[in-house]
Enzyme design. Structure first.
Site, PDB file in Angstrom:
ATOM      1  N   GLY A 186       0.827  -1.195   0.000  1.00  0.00           N
ATOM      2  CA  GLY A 186       0.000   0.000   0.000  1.00  0.00           C
ATOM      3  C   GLY A 186       0.854   1.235   0.000  1.00  0.00           C
ATOM      4  N   GLU A 187       0.202   2.345  -0.308  1.00  0.00           N
ATOM      5  CA  GLU A 187       0.919   3.614  -0.303  1.00  0.00           C
ATOM      6  C   GLU A 187      -0.096   4.688   0.047  1.00  0.00           C
ATOM      7  OE1 GLU A 187       4.258   5.958  -2.940  1.00  0.00           O
ATOM      8  OE2 GLU A 187       3.267   4.156  -3.694  1.00  0.00           O
ATOM      9  N   GLY A 188       0.325   5.674   0.804  1.00  0.00           N
ATOM     10  CA  GLY A 188      -0.601   6.720   1.197  1.00  0.00           C
ATOM     11  C   GLY A 188       0.070   8.071   1.181  1.00  0.00           C
ATOM     12  N   THR A 189      -0.640   9.042   1.723  1.00  0.00           N
ATOM     13  CA  THR A 189      -0.153  10.409   1.736  1.00  0.00           C
ATOM     14  C   THR A 189       1.195  10.527   2.423  1.00  0.00           C
ATOM     15  OG1 THR A 189      -2.460  11.016   1.996  1.00  0.00           O
ATOM     16  CG2 THR A 189      -0.832  12.759   2.280  1.00  0.00           C
ATOM     17  N   TYR A 190       1.361   9.773   3.508  1.00  0.00           N
ATOM     18  CA  TYR A 190       2.546   9.981   4.326  1.00  0.00           C
ATOM     19  C   TYR A 190       3.621   8.927   4.159  1.00  0.00           C
ATOM     20  CZ  TYR A 190      -0.428  13.324   6.662  1.00  0.00           C
ATOM     21  OH  TYR A 190      -1.240  14.381   6.929  1.00  0.00           O
ATOM     22  N   GLY A 191       3.343   7.845   3.436  1.00  0.00           N
ATOM     23  CA  GLY A 191       4.390   6.834   3.349  1.00  0.00           C
ATOM     24  C   GLY A 191       3.886   5.549   2.753  1.00  0.00           C
ATOM     25  N   ASP A 241     -13.995   7.228  10.870  1.00  0.00           N
ATOM     26  CA  ASP A 241     -13.857   6.858   9.463  1.00  0.00           C
ATOM     27  C   ASP A 241     -14.014   5.352   9.299  1.00  0.00           C
ATOM     28  OD1 ASP A 241     -13.501   7.401   6.763  1.00  0.00           O
ATOM     29  OD2 ASP A 241     -11.336   7.095   6.869  1.00  0.00           O
TER      30      ASP A 241
END
Lengths: 317, 315
Positions: free
Chosen positions: A26-31, A150
Site C-alpha cells: 500500500g501507499e498513502g499520503t505519508y508513506g 472513518d
C-alpha cells in the site's frame, strides 16, 4: 558521545536490519506499507514507514499523540495491534518512523466482494460474529474516549481462517489508506458518514461511529452499500429516501445545523425493504444504530447486549 | 479521531461505574514499576537529584497548566525506572528535564518558546545551550524507553469518574471538590512514596481527603461510594490516604516553622538543617548551615509555582 553519559548508548537494531521487506502492499499520503518478516522471529508484520516532518521541534506533536493512542488501544483483541515503534534514518539522513503492526491477510471490503462475486450470501452466524466483534472493538475505543470517525469495510481487517475482525486506520495509521483517486467509482468515506456530519455538525460524538457500524451491518446482509451517494447532497438524499426526511419532531435541532436546507419530503420506509434477509431482531438493532438523533442512537456497549446476539457463542470473541 | 487528553472519561458523566473498566485495566502501563520506589529509598543522593530535576521541570512549567508538569514528571519517573539512576552531571539532568517538558507540552498541544526554555535552564550558571538536535535525540531516547506510551493515565483521568459517584448536584461544589483534589495530586507527586500507588488509587484518596476537608458531613457517603466501586481496593486507598495526609500535614507544619519561609514539605535537607541548629556554637557548622540554607532556598524557589516569570531573572 554525550548521549552515552545518559545511558543512551544501548544499541538498538534499526528497522532496516530487523525486518525483511517482502512486498509493498500500500501507499498513502505519508508513506508506504510493506508486508515484512521480522528476522528474529520469522513473524509476518505490516510495516508502515513514514517520514517525520521535522523542523526545530523534533517529533511532531500530532505524531506523538496519535502513536500514543495506538499504543493504548492495541491491548484490545479487536483493534489491530501496534507491536512496536522504531525510529531510524533514511539515506538522506532524515528521521523515519516505522510502525510495526500485526499483519492481517484481508479486510471486510474484500470479504464482502468475494461473496458478491460468487452470488452467495454471507452466513447469518458469520454476520452476527463479525458484528459482535465490531461492536466490541468500538466499545473499547469509545471507553477510552476515542472516536474513529472513518469506519468502513476497507479498514476493518480480517483473518480469513479465524474470522477475527480488527479495527484499523486509527489516527496516523489512517494516513496509509489507499488514495481515493484509485477508486474513482467509489467515494469511500461518504457512504458511512453520519447525517449530522453531512449536515455540518462540528461537535462529533461517539454516535458518528455507530451510524457507520449500522451501514456496515446492512452491507454485510445485502453485500451492497446501504447509502451509496456520490456527493454529500446525494448521500443525504439516499438516507432521507429510506428513513424519511428528518424534521424537528424526529430530530430536535436538525434545522439549525449549518448545512441544512430545504429537501424533498419523503416518508420513512420500513428497513426490511432495504435489508431483506435480516431477521426481526437484527432489524431492531439496525434501526437503533440508524436513529437520526445522535443522542438516541444505541451505544456500542448496549449494542453488544442486544437480543440479536443472544444465540451467538461469545466465548472465543 | 478525537479525544480530550486530560479528561478521557469526560463523556461518561451519566454512565454507571461499570461502563468504564478500560482505564482501570491499563493504568499500570503508565506508572513506574513497584520496585522504583524501593530503589530510590536506598539512596538519599537519588532522592535529592530527582527533586532537583522535578524542580527544573516545575520552573519550566510555572506559567502553564499544572497538568503539564505532572505529565512531564510522570515521564521522568518512568524513564528513570527504565534507564536506571540519575546522572550526577547537572547538564544531563537539565537535558532530561527539558526533554520531558517538551514531550509533555507536545502531548498537551501547548505552545512554548524554546528560547525561554534555554534562558530558564541557564539562569543559575553558565551552562551550555542545548542544540535543538540534542534535545530531539534525547526526546527519542525517552520515547523509546517509554515505548511511546505518552498518553499517560494520570490521577486526573479518574477524577470526573469518582466525582460522578459522589452524586453532588451543585456544579460549583463539584468544581471546588475537583480543584481541591487536583491541588493535592500535584503536591503529592513531589514525594516518591505516592508513586507506589496506581493513579486511580491516588485520585480516589485525594478526593476523599479533599472531601473530608471541604464537606466533612458528607464524607461518610463519599467513602461508601468509593468503597462500593469494584475497581478500587479499599485497603490500598486507606494506605494512600494516609500517605497523602502525612505529606499535606508536613507542608502545613513547615508553614508554621518560623525558620522557613517556604511552602515545601519537610525533607532531608530541612532535617539536616534542623539538626545543625543544636550545634550552632561550632564555627565550622555555621558555615555549613549557611550553605544548606541557600541551597534549600533555591529548591524552594523552584517549587513555588506562583512566582512570576520575571523573578527568575533576579537569581
Amino acid at each position: 558521545m554525550e548521549m552515552e553519559k545518559t545511558g543512551a548508548g544501548v544499541a538498538v537494531l534499526s528497522a532496516k536490519e530487523a525486518f525483511e521487506k517482502l512486498e509493498k502492499v500500500g501507499e498513502g499520503t505519508y508513506g508506504k506499507v510493506y508486508r515484512a518478516r521480522e528476522k528474529a522471529t520469522g513473524k509476518i508484520v505490516a510495516l508502515k514507514k513514514t517520514r517525520l516532518h521535522e523542523d526545530q521541534e523534533g517529533v511532531p506533536p500530532t505524531t506523538l499523540r496519535e502513536v500514543s493512542i495506538l499504543r493504548m488501544l492495541s491491548r484490545d483483541p479487536h483493534v489491530v495491534r501496534l507491536m512496536d515503534v522504531k525510529q531510524g534514518q533514511n539515506k538522506e539522513g532524515k528521521t523515519v518512523l516505522y510502525l510495526v503492526f500485526e499483519y492481517m491477510d484481508t479486510d471486510l471490503k474484500k470479504f464482502i466482494r468475494s461473496f458478491r462475486q460468487t452470488g452467495q450470501s454471507i452466513p447469518p452466524q458469520t454476520i452476527k460474529s463479525l458484528m459482535y466483534q465490531l461492536c466490541k472493538g468500538i466499545a473499547f475505543c469509545h471507553g477510552h474516549g476515542i472516536l474513529h470517525r472513518d469506519l468502513k469495510p476497507h479498514n476493518l481487517l480480517m483473518d480469513r481462517k479465524t474470522m477475527m475482525l480488527k479495527i484499523a486506520d486509527l489516527g496516523l495509521a489512517r494516513a496509509f489508506t489507499v488514495p481515493i483517486k484509485k477508486y474513482t467509482h467509489e467515494i469511500l468515506t461518504l457512504w458511512y458518514r453520519a447525517p449530522e456530519v453531512l449536515l455540518g455538525a462540528t461537535h462529533y460524538s461517539m454516535a458518528v461511529d455507530i451510524w457507520s457500524v449500522g451501514c456496515i451491518f446492512a452491507e454485510l446482509v445485502t453485500k451492497q452499500a446501504l447509502f451509496a451517494g456520490d456527493s454529500e447532497l446525494q448521500q443525504l438524499l439516499h438516507i432521507f429516501r429510506l428513513l424519511g426526511t428528518p424534521n424537528e419532531e424526529v430530530w430536535p435541532g436538525v434545522s439549525k445545523l449549518k448545512d441544512w436546507h430545504e429537501y424533498p419530503q419523503w416518508n420513512p420506509k420500513s428497513l426490511s425493504t432495504a435489508v431483506p434477509g435480516l431477521d426481526e431482531l437484527g432489524l431492531d438493532l439496525l434501526s437503533q444504530m440508524l436513529e437520526y438523533e445522535p443522542s438516541k442512537r444505541i451505544s456500542a456497549k448496549k449494542a453488544m447486549e442486544h437480543a440479536y446476539f443472544n444465540d451467538l457463542d461469545k466465548g472465543h470473541l | 479521531m478525537d479525544f480530550d487528553l486530560e479528561n478521557p472519561l469526560g463523556n461518561f458523566h451519566d454512565l454507571p461505574c461499570d461502563a468504564v473498566p478500560s482505564l482501570f485495566l491499563i493504568e499500570s502501563d503508565h506508572i513506574p514499576p513497584p520496585n522504583y520506589c524501593q530503589s530510590f529509598k536506598a539512596s538519599d543522593f537519588d532522592i535529592s537529584v530527582r527533586r532537583d530535576v522535578v524542580s527544573l521541570i516545575s520552573q519550566l512549567s510555572c506559567t502553564f497548566d499544572p497538568v503539564l508538569p505532572y505529565l512531564a514528571i510522570n515521564y521522568l519517573d518512568r524513564f528513570l525506572a527504565h534507564q536506571g539512576i540519575l546522572q550526577p552531571k547537572p547538564w544531563a539532568n537539565k537535558l532530561l528535564a527539558i526533554s520531558c517538558f517538551s514531550l509533555a507540552a507536545k502531548m498537551l498541544k501547548t505552545e512554548y518558546s524554546a528560547t525561554d526554555v534555554q534562558v530558564l535552564m541557564n539562569h543559575g550558571d553558565g551552562g551550555a545551550i542545548f542544540e535543538a538536535q540534542t534535545i530531539q535525540r534525547m526526546e527519542g531516547i525517552v520515547l523509546g524507553a517509554l515505548q511511546w506510551r505518552m498518553r499517560s493515565i494520570t490521577p486526573f483521568s479518574f477524577i470526573p469518574f469518582f466525582v460522578n459517584l459522589f452524586r453532588l448536584k451543585d456544579p460549583a461544589l463539584r468544581q471546588v471538590l475537583k480543584d481541591g483534589a487536583s491541588e493535592i495530586i500535584l503536591k503529592s507527586q513531589r514525594e516518591i512514596k505516592v508513586l507506589e500507588f496506581k493513579p486511580s488509587t491516588v485520585a480516589a484518596s485525594a478526593l476523599l481527603y479533599a472531601s473530608h476537608e471541604l464537606f466533612p458531613f458528607q464524607y461518610p457517603c463519599f467513602l461508601r461510594a468509593i468503597s462500593d466501586c469494584s475497581y478500587i481496593n479499599k485497603e490500598t486507598v486507606v494506605q494512600c490516604y494516609n500517605v497523602i495526609h502525612d505529606i499535606t500535614r508536613e507542608e502545613y507544619e513547615s508553614v508554621l516553622n518560623i525558620n522557613s519561609t517556604s511552602d515545601t514539605p519537610v525533607n532531608v535537607l530541612d532535617e539536616h538543617f534542623l539538626s545543625l541548629e543544636s550545634e550552632k556554637t561550632n564555627g565550622t557548622n555555621v558555615v555549613t548551615q549557611e550553605q544548606d540554607f541557600k541551597r534549600r532556598k533555591t529548591t524552594d524557589y523552584g517549587n513555588n509555582r506562583t512566582v512570576p516569570f520575571s523573578h527568575f531573572h533576579q537569581c
